[in-house]
Design a protein around this motif. Sequence first.
Motif, PDB file in Angstrom:
ATOM      1  N   ARG A   1       0.819  -1.213   0.000  1.00 44.68           N
ATOM      2  CA  ARG A   1       0.000   0.000   0.000  1.00 44.68           C
ATOM      3  C   ARG A   1       0.858   1.271   0.000  1.00 44.68           C
ATOM      4  O   ARG A   1       0.358   2.354  -0.291  1.00 44.68           O
ATOM      5  N   LEU A   2       2.137   1.137   0.330  1.00 47.24           N
ATOM      6  CA  LEU A   2       3.024   2.299   0.341  1.00 47.24           C
ATOM      7  C   LEU A   2       3.519   2.676  -1.050  1.00 47.24           C
ATOM      8  O   LEU A   2       4.094   3.750  -1.223  1.00 47.24           O
ATOM      9  N   LEU A   3       3.291   1.800  -2.029  1.00 47.04           N
ATOM     10  CA  LEU A   3       3.673   2.134  -3.402  1.00 47.04           C
ATOM     11  C   LEU A   3       2.871   3.337  -3.879  1.00 47.04           C
ATOM     12  O   LEU A   3       1.690   3.473  -3.554  1.00 47.04           O
ATOM     13  N   THR A   4       3.516   4.167  -4.651  1.00 49.65           N
ATOM     14  CA  THR A   4       2.810   5.336  -5.174  1.00 49.65           C
ATOM     15  C   THR A   4       1.748   4.891  -6.177  1.00 49.65           C
ATOM     16  O   THR A   4       1.880   3.838  -6.807  1.00 49.65           O
ATOM     17  N   PRO A   5       0.709   5.688  -6.328  1.00 45.19           N
ATOM     18  CA  PRO A   5      -0.320   5.342  -7.320  1.00 45.19           C
ATOM     19  C   PRO A   5       0.251   5.199  -8.731  1.00 45.19           C
ATOM     20  O   PRO A   5      -0.204   4.362  -9.510  1.00 45.19           O
ATOM     21  N   LYS A   6       1.273   5.992  -9.043  1.00 42.04           N
ATOM     22  CA  LYS A   6       1.882   5.901 -10.369  1.00 42.04           C
ATOM     23  C   LYS A   6       2.531   4.528 -10.564  1.00 42.04           C
ATOM     24  O   LYS A   6       2.382   3.900 -11.620  1.00 42.04           O
TER      25      LYS A   6
END
Length: 111
Positions: free
Chosen positions: A75-80
């Motif tokens: 969930r810490l991954l960026t939306p991009k």
Amino acid sequence: MWMWIRAKWRAVADWRQKARELHPETFRAMAGELAEMAAVAAKIRPEEQAFLLKIRHIRQEMLDLQEMTARPEFRLLTPKKRQELRESLLSSRRQLLKTLSEAPVVTTTRQ
């Protein structure tokens, strides 16, 4: 006034759709589907070793991705980054479908 409300409603609907697309559960489902497709593709052309190695690698990566999406760090991954991953998974899905559709016919007898 109505146009403004309609525009806001559309913006909220688009935001919710994008959130659903980038949700970890969606990635888990896509990875599971690709792993199953890879297993089917391996059964179609069992005599080609290079193809089998590639399919096993894809299947293992999808199983690893399923495990990663269950972790909170995903969930810490960026939306991009998640969007790029989603596009990559969709591309892999198209390629696997193409491979499955181009599979040689098993029998020459009409069914």
